[in-house]
Design a protein around this motif. Structure first.
Motif, PDB file in Angstrom:
ATOM      1  N   PRO A  55       0.837  -1.298  -0.004  1.00  0.00           N
ATOM      2  CA  PRO A  55       0.097  -0.052  -0.047  1.00  0.00           C
ATOM      3  C   PRO A  55       0.810   1.229  -0.024  1.00  0.00           C
ATOM      4  N   VAL A  56       0.566   2.215  -0.748  1.00  0.00           N
ATOM      5  CA  VAL A  56       1.149   3.592  -0.709  1.00  0.00           C
ATOM      6  C   VAL A  56       0.015   4.659  -0.732  1.00  0.00           C
ATOM      7  N   ASP A  57       0.672   5.758  -0.134  1.00  0.00           N
ATOM      8  CA  ASP A  57      -0.366   6.975  -0.045  1.00  0.00           C
ATOM      9  C   ASP A  57      -0.606   7.786  -1.309  1.00  0.00           C
ATOM     10  N   ALA A  58      -1.411   8.544  -1.440  1.00  0.00           N
ATOM     11  CA  ALA A  58      -1.674   9.501  -2.525  1.00  0.00           C
ATOM     12  C   ALA A  58      -0.345  10.180  -2.766  1.00  0.00           C
ATOM     13  N   ALA A  59       0.378  10.869  -1.979  1.00  0.00           N
ATOM     14  CA  ALA A  59       1.543  11.595  -2.185  1.00  0.00           C
ATOM     15  C   ALA A  59       2.683  10.630  -2.844  1.00  0.00           C
ATOM     16  N   THR A  60       2.760   9.525  -2.482  1.00  0.00           N
ATOM     17  CA  THR A  60       3.885   8.499  -2.913  1.00  0.00           C
ATOM     18  C   THR A  60       3.470   8.214  -4.461  1.00  0.00           C
ATOM     19  N   GLY A  61       2.064   7.939  -4.451  1.00  0.00           N
ATOM     20  CA  GLY A  61       1.338   7.867  -5.675  1.00  0.00           C
ATOM     21  C   GLY A  61       1.906   8.887  -6.981  1.00  0.00           C
ATOM     22  N   HIS A  62       1.705  10.138  -6.422  1.00  0.00           N
ATOM     23  CA  HIS A  62       1.574  11.330  -7.207  1.00  0.00           C
ATOM     24  C   HIS A  62       3.344  11.286  -7.700  1.00  0.00           C
ATOM     25  N   GLY A  63       4.169  10.815  -6.756  1.00  0.00           N
ATOM     26  CA  GLY A  63       5.497  10.830  -7.082  1.00  0.00           C
ATOM     27  C   GLY A  63       5.913   9.973  -8.084  1.00  0.00           C
ATOM     28  N   ILE A  64       5.304   8.621  -7.952  1.00  0.00           N
ATOM     29  CA  ILE A  64       5.476   7.546  -8.976  1.00  0.00           C
ATOM     30  C   ILE A  64       4.930   8.200 -10.472  1.00  0.00           C
ATOM     31  N   VAL A  65       3.776   8.663 -10.352  1.00  0.00           N
ATOM     32  CA  VAL A  65       3.135   8.960 -11.824  1.00  0.00           C
ATOM     33  C   VAL A  65       3.959  10.059 -12.260  1.00  0.00           C
ATOM     34  N   ASP A  66       4.642  11.248 -11.473  1.00  0.00           N
ATOM     35  CA  ASP A  66       5.327  12.172 -11.945  1.00  0.00           C
ATOM     36  C   ASP A  66       6.781  11.606 -12.519  1.00  0.00           C
ATOM     37  N   ALA A  67       7.067  10.580 -11.910  1.00  0.00           N
ATOM     38  CA  ALA A  67       8.452  10.004 -12.361  1.00  0.00           C
ATOM     39  C   ALA A  67       8.103   9.260 -13.676  1.00  0.00           C
ATOM     40  N   GLY A  68       6.993   8.761 -13.951  1.00  0.00           N
ATOM     41  CA  GLY A  68       6.712   8.091 -15.340  1.00  0.00           C
ATOM     42  C   GLY A  68       7.521   6.798 -15.469  1.00  0.00           C
ATOM     43  N   GLN A  69       8.172   6.087 -14.647  1.00  0.00           N
ATOM     44  CA  GLN A  69       8.917   5.093 -15.069  1.00  0.00           C
ATOM     45  C   GLN A  69       8.187   3.695 -14.580  1.00  0.00           C
ATOM     46  N   LEU A  70       7.546   3.701 -13.617  1.00  0.00           N
ATOM     47  CA  LEU A  70       6.961   2.503 -13.192  1.00  0.00           C
ATOM     48  C   LEU A  70       5.735   2.018 -14.026  1.00  0.00           C
ATOM     49  N   GLY A  71       5.716   0.897 -14.593  1.00  0.00           N
ATOM     50  CA  GLY A  71       4.538   0.825 -15.422  1.00  0.00           C
ATOM     51  C   GLY A  71       4.782   1.147 -17.090  1.00  0.00           C
ATOM     52  N   ARG A  72       5.823   1.625 -17.364  1.00  0.00           N
ATOM     53  CA  ARG A  72       6.204   2.030 -18.857  1.00  0.00           C
ATOM     54  C   ARG A  72       6.377   0.759 -19.467  1.00  0.00           C
ATOM     55  N   LEU A  73       5.918   0.573 -20.447  1.00  0.00           N
ATOM     56  CA  LEU A  73       5.922  -0.501 -21.520  1.00  0.00           C
ATOM     57  C   LEU A  73       6.899  -0.341 -22.787  1.00  0.00           C
ATOM     58  N   ASP A  74       7.713  -1.179 -22.983  1.00  0.00           N
ATOM     59  CA  ASP A  74       8.721  -1.035 -24.335  1.00  0.00           C
ATOM     60  C   ASP A  74       7.746  -1.507 -25.480  1.00  0.00           C
ATOM     61  N   GLY A  75       7.455  -0.540 -26.155  1.00  0.00           N
ATOM     62  CA  GLY A  75       6.592  -1.018 -27.471  1.00  0.00           C
ATOM     63  C   GLY A  75       7.093  -2.173 -28.273  1.00  0.00           C
ATOM     64  N   ARG A  76       8.370  -2.632 -28.132  1.00  0.00           N
ATOM     65  CA  ARG A  76       8.675  -3.867 -29.045  1.00  0.00           C
ATOM     66  C   ARG A  76       8.689  -4.996 -28.193  1.00  0.00           C
ATOM     67  N   ARG A  77       9.157  -4.734 -26.982  1.00  0.00           N
ATOM     68  CA  ARG A  77       9.132  -6.207 -26.066  1.00  0.00           C
ATOM     69  C   ARG A  77       7.584  -6.516 -25.618  1.00  0.00           C
ATOM     70  N   HIS A  78       7.032  -5.486 -25.334  1.00  0.00           N
ATOM     71  CA  HIS A  78       5.468  -5.805 -24.785  1.00  0.00           C
ATOM     72  C   HIS A  78       4.554  -5.254 -25.638  1.00  0.00           C
ATOM     73  N   ARG A  79       4.642  -5.301 -26.954  1.00  0.00           N
ATOM     74  CA  ARG A  79       3.562  -4.742 -27.699  1.00  0.00           C
ATOM     75  C   ARG A  79       2.280  -5.606 -27.682  1.00  0.00           C
ATOM     76  N   ALA A  80       2.233  -6.749 -27.381  1.00  0.00           N
ATOM     77  CA  ALA A  80       0.869  -7.218 -27.259  1.00  0.00           C
ATOM     78  C   ALA A  80       0.124  -6.662 -26.005  1.00  0.00           C
ATOM     79  N   LEU A  81       0.833  -6.688 -24.708  1.00  0.00           N
ATOM     80  CA  LEU A  81       0.166  -6.050 -23.655  1.00  0.00           C
ATOM     81  C   LEU A  81      -0.204  -4.547 -23.715  1.00  0.00           C
ATOM     82  N   LEU A  82       0.667  -3.833 -24.480  1.00  0.00           N
ATOM     83  CA  LEU A  82       0.602  -2.504 -24.751  1.00  0.00           C
ATOM     84  C   LEU A  82      -0.579  -2.218 -25.606  1.00  0.00           C
ATOM     85  N   ASP A  83      -0.768  -2.938 -26.674  1.00  0.00           N
ATOM     86  CA  ASP A  83      -2.100  -3.015 -27.527  1.00  0.00           C
ATOM     87  C   ASP A  83      -3.210  -3.282 -26.757  1.00  0.00           C
ATOM     88  N   GLU A  84      -3.186  -4.007 -26.074  1.00  0.00           N
ATOM     89  CA  GLU A  84      -4.299  -4.902 -25.215  1.00  0.00           C
ATOM     90  C   GLU A  84      -4.939  -3.638 -24.157  1.00  0.00           C
TER      91      GLU A  84
END
Length: 185
Positions: A55-84
């Motif tokens: 569990p994380v709080d909203a402030a931590t969640g905002h920091g993760i969103v602002d960093a933009g790295q967690l959950g980023r999908l490589d369009g070549r390696r993860h094309r099927a998941l990204l398309d889905e």
């Protein structure tokens, strides 16, 4: 609202949002700039519990969103998941998620777990096997009883659902025993 970081083998993979009213899990996908319904994470949260959910709080969640790295999908390696995930219409904006009334992180009740499992099974294609529960390798008897109880309607959530189901016990790659269920009609 409940926010979690989702980790696999100690590595953070996703920022997830649980819509507690709909019993659904959404993952933040920086490529899309929104939280998207992520069925596989939902199955793990409500069923498998093989990933680590912190569990994380909203402030931590905002920091993760602002960093933009967690959950980023490589369009070549993860094309099927990204398309889905791109095609998924059930999504929330960042403002919708963080603007929601915060609720304390919690573990779903057994009734919520059961209702979510019935919902996922009802949405699945007939014949598609889903993991109901995983048992230790020395618990074959318990796994067999659970599979039988599912088939014979002794599990209330499934018997009340009106779904016709089949169940089986299968070994997992790490030697545990998975009770799997599938909708037959």
């Amino acid at each position: 609202m409940s926010l979690y970081t989702v980790s696999y083998l100690g590595q953070d993979q996703w920022l997830a949002y649980e819509d507690t009213q709909a019993a659904r899990i959404y993952a933040y996908v920086p490529n899309l700039g929104r939280f998207v319904l992520h069925r596989q994470l939902g199955e793990d949260f409500y069923w498998d519990n093989e990933l680590d959910w912190t569990p994380v709080d909203a402030a931590t969640g905002h920091g993760i969103v602002d960093a933009g790295q967690l959950g980023r999908l490589d369009g070549r390696r993860h094309r099927a998941l990204l398309d889905e995930l791109t095609a998924e219409t059930d999504c929330h904006t960042i403002d919708e998620v963080f603007g929601a009334q915060p609720a304390p992180a919690r573990t779903p009740t057994p009734q919520e777990f059961a209702a979510a499992k019935v919902h996922v099974l009802a949405s699945a294609e007939p014949g598609k096997w889903l993991t109901y529960k995983v048992y230790a390798s020395d618990s074959r008897r318990l796994a067999s009883v659970a599979a039988r109880d599912l088939r014979t309607g002794k599990i209330a959530a499934f018997s009340k659902s009106g779904l016709y189901i089949d169940s089986r016990v299968t070994p997992t790659a790490d030697g545990r025993l998975a009770v799997e269920i599938a909708r037959t009609a």
